[in-house]
Design an enzyme around this catalytic site. Structure first.
Site, PDB file in Angstrom:
ATOM      1  N   ASP A   2     -58.167  34.051  74.549  1.00  0.00           N
ATOM      2  CA  ASP A   2     -58.209  32.711  75.130  1.00  0.00           C
ATOM      3  C   ASP A   2     -58.616  31.639  74.133  1.00  0.00           C
ATOM      4  O   ASP A   2     -58.920  30.509  74.509  1.00  0.00           O
ATOM      5  CB  ASP A   2     -59.171  32.681  76.328  1.00  0.00           C
ATOM      6  CG  ASP A   2     -58.536  33.262  77.584  1.00  0.00           C
ATOM      7  OD1 ASP A   2     -57.368  33.663  77.508  1.00  0.00           O
ATOM      8  OD2 ASP A   2     -59.210  33.322  78.625  1.00  0.00           O
TER       9      ASP A   2
ATOM     10  N   ASP B 103     -26.975  -6.894  73.480  1.00  0.00           N
ATOM     11  CA  ASP B 103     -27.127  -5.559  72.909  1.00  0.00           C
ATOM     12  C   ASP B 103     -27.345  -4.490  73.966  1.00  0.00           C
ATOM     13  O   ASP B 103     -27.144  -3.314  73.709  1.00  0.00           O
ATOM     14  CB  ASP B 103     -28.302  -5.528  71.933  1.00  0.00           C
ATOM     15  CG  ASP B 103     -28.046  -6.414  70.727  1.00  0.00           C
ATOM     16  OD1 ASP B 103     -26.886  -6.493  70.313  1.00  0.00           O
ATOM     17  OD2 ASP B 103     -29.001  -7.004  70.204  1.00  0.00           O
TER      18      ASP B 103
ATOM     19  N   GLY C 258     -26.428   7.974  72.045  1.00  0.00           N
ATOM     20  CA  GLY C 258     -25.433   8.629  72.883  1.00  0.00           C
ATOM     21  C   GLY C 258     -24.119   7.885  72.876  1.00  0.00           C
ATOM     22  O   GLY C 258     -23.039   8.488  72.841  1.00  0.00           O
ATOM     23  N   LEU C 259     -24.166   6.541  72.890  1.00  0.00           N
ATOM     24  CA  LEU C 259     -22.951   5.733  72.824  1.00  0.00           C
ATOM     25  C   LEU C 259     -22.239   5.940  71.496  1.00  0.00           C
ATOM     26  O   LEU C 259     -21.012   6.060  71.438  1.00  0.00           O
ATOM     27  CB  LEU C 259     -23.305   4.252  73.002  1.00  0.00           C
ATOM     28  CG  LEU C 259     -22.136   3.268  72.873  1.00  0.00           C
ATOM     29  CD1 LEU C 259     -21.154   3.455  74.023  1.00  0.00           C
ATOM     30  CD2 LEU C 259     -22.649   1.835  72.841  1.00  0.00           C
TER      31      LEU C 259
END
Length: 507
Positions: free
Chosen positions: A36, A274, A409-410
């Site tokens: 632990d 934008d 992503g774009l």
């Protein structure tokens, strides 16, 4: 016990360790077996701390179970006091040690140490890490806070930030500056960087700012009840919440709520050219309750996104998150099973995820952009740079955090769209060296890209609709539609043919 790749929350003794590691002059004696002691790595590796947590383990082994483990615990307490010379110690058991029922809390009371000993009773098998941190901080405040007169100037305490807290270091700095601008000094920040002596001074402040309800609410409620200190209910994450927080603090303290917003960029930037193409993006939000609630408001009201799902892993926040989900017209997901979260994301198919390190992994597998907005997090989410979440500068940071995954992503989408272009195929080289771009091996050097069947003609309504398509993809749309028409044996391209071709190539 359920084994997993990752967990949203550890056992409650890890929460206690987060408080002990955040403070100075406090030591934690943990009755625990060898296995632990792994929790040290959370702080030294993930948070990149330059010292180990102030924790002593009894580290009993299997052979010790036949002997006197209680004596081993008491010896560890005396050794820790002699070696580290703390102002106070907290004592407790890990989830495994709890099973042998040595009662560290009771043992500590009989040792006659010269410093305060604060026992912890943390139910390891029914509660988890955030509860452990909240309960530990509450017990420390309950044992050490002393009644005293208020400070001459209006002051407050900032309660809740701990080690492993999401951007806690920078949030404290940003919040301190915001309060200073309002004319309010900070008396004590706790538990982060506080000593037991600082804890004793908490009642001198006029009110408390609850920065992290998950880890500071029990202490805030105790100070309100026992020392007459009100505490704030709004966590200033996002533009709207920060403005609400300023009003709340002004009402509690009686100071002016006029604050300079000249550094604030999120409202204008989120309306700018934008980012207008991001309006209406469908987002799924999951994490700890406080950050989920804050980002749901930011996503919908300040970024123009559509919230399609919310949820949290800490069950103590289940009620407010369910109420929030009802307000947003979605179903709340309350679970600490990441497979359930992954299933919900797959079902909803959002365009973006706001979540923890777990959701970042899920997003990678599903191909969905993810912004991390809540613990548990990866080492990269403890940046060296200044990166707060609260206040107006925090709102600017959040704008970048939410916008960048979608922008990337774009970019990937556009590269995929133009993968057949002479500039963007794999062998073309850098696109800005267009004059040196190599043709694809299977490209016909000077062939007309249009189908050669001169009998295929465009009807006027289809031609008008084609002109609405952006110029940089119009040629590809024309070629695809004519190819589709030829394959179907059509001599004319109507508006319906154009739409059918679009649907065909979108599959």
């Amino acid at each position: 016990m359920k084994l997993t790749v990752w967990t949203y929350e550890g056992p409650p003794h890890v929460g206690a360790m987060r408080v002990a590691t955040a403070m100075k002059g406090l030591h934690y004696v943990l009755h625990a077996p060898q296995g632990d002691t792994y929790a040290d790595l959370l702080f030294t590796m993930i948070e990149r701390r330059n010292h180990r947590p102030p924790v002593s383990y009894t580290t009993f082994q299997a052979r010790d179970l036949g002997a006197d483990t209680a004596t081993l615990f008491k010896k560890s307490c005396h050794d820790a006091v002699d070696r580290f010379d703390p102002e106070a110690i907290i004592v407790g058991a890990s989830c495994t040690a709890e099973l042998i029922q040595d009662d560290p809390a009771g043992l500590a009371e009989t040792m006659g140490l010269s410093i305060p000993v604060i026992p912890l009773e943390l139910p390891s098998y029914s509660r988890k890490e955030n509860f452990g941190a909240d309960e530990t901080f509450y017990q420390i405040v309950k044992h050490l806070a002393k009644p005293q007169e208020r400070t001459a100037r209006v002051t407050c305490n900032i309660l809740g930030p701990t080690a492993l807290g999401f951007r806690a270091r920078d949030d404290v700095e940003e919040l301190t500056g915001l309060l200073s601008e309002m004319g309010i000094d900070v008396n004590v920040v706790a538990p982060l960087n506080a000593t037991p002596t600082d804890i004793a001074r908490l009642p001198a402040a006029h009110f408390n700012v609850l920065l992290s309800p998950e880890t500071g609410e029990a202490a805030a409620r105790f100070l309100e009840k026992s020392h007459g200190q009100p505490f704030t209910k709004v966590v200033p994450i996002g533009v709207g919440a920060t403005r609400d927080f300023i009003k709340e603090v002004a009402a509690i303290s009686g100071v002016s709520g006029d604050i300079d917003e000249s550094r604030l960029r999120l409202p204008w930037w989120s309306r700018s050219v934008d980012s207008t193409y991001l309006t209406g993006k469908r987002v799924f939000i999951f994490g700890d309750g406080t950050h989920v609630a804050a980002h749901a408001r930011i996503a919908r009201d300040e970024m123009g996104f559509e919230v399609v799902g919310v949820g949290c892993y800490n069950r103590e926040m289940a009620r407010p998150i369910r109420a929030l989900a009802k307000e947003y017209g979605v179903e709340a997901l309350i679970t600490d099973d990441y497979l359930e979260v992954e299933s919900a994301i797959e079902k909803l198919s959002p365009e973006m995820i706001l979540g923890t390190q777990m959701e970042r992994h899920i997003g990678k597998r599903l191909g969905i952009p993810c912004a991390v907005i809540s613990a548990p997090v990866h080492v990269q989410d403890f940046p060296a740079r200044y990166s707060p979440q609260v206040g107006f500068e925090g709102a600017n940071v959040i704008f970048d955090t939410l916008i960048h995954p979608l922008v990337m992503g774009l970019e990937e989408h556009l590269l995929t769209m133009f993968r057949d272009d002479f500039e963007f195929h794999d062998d073309a080289g850098p696109s800005h060296h267009g004059a040196k771009a190599k043709a694809k091996a299977d490209d016909a050097p000077a062939a007309d890209p249009l189908p050669q069947d001169a009998n295929v003609i465009w009807l006027s309504d289809a031609e008008r609709e084609l002109k609405k398509i952006p110029f940089f993809v119009r040629g590809k749309a024309r070629r695809n539609t004519e190819t589709f028409a030829m394959e179907k044996g059509l001599q004319e391209i109507s508006l319906d043919t154009l739409y059918e071709a679009k649907a065909h190539y979108a599959r």
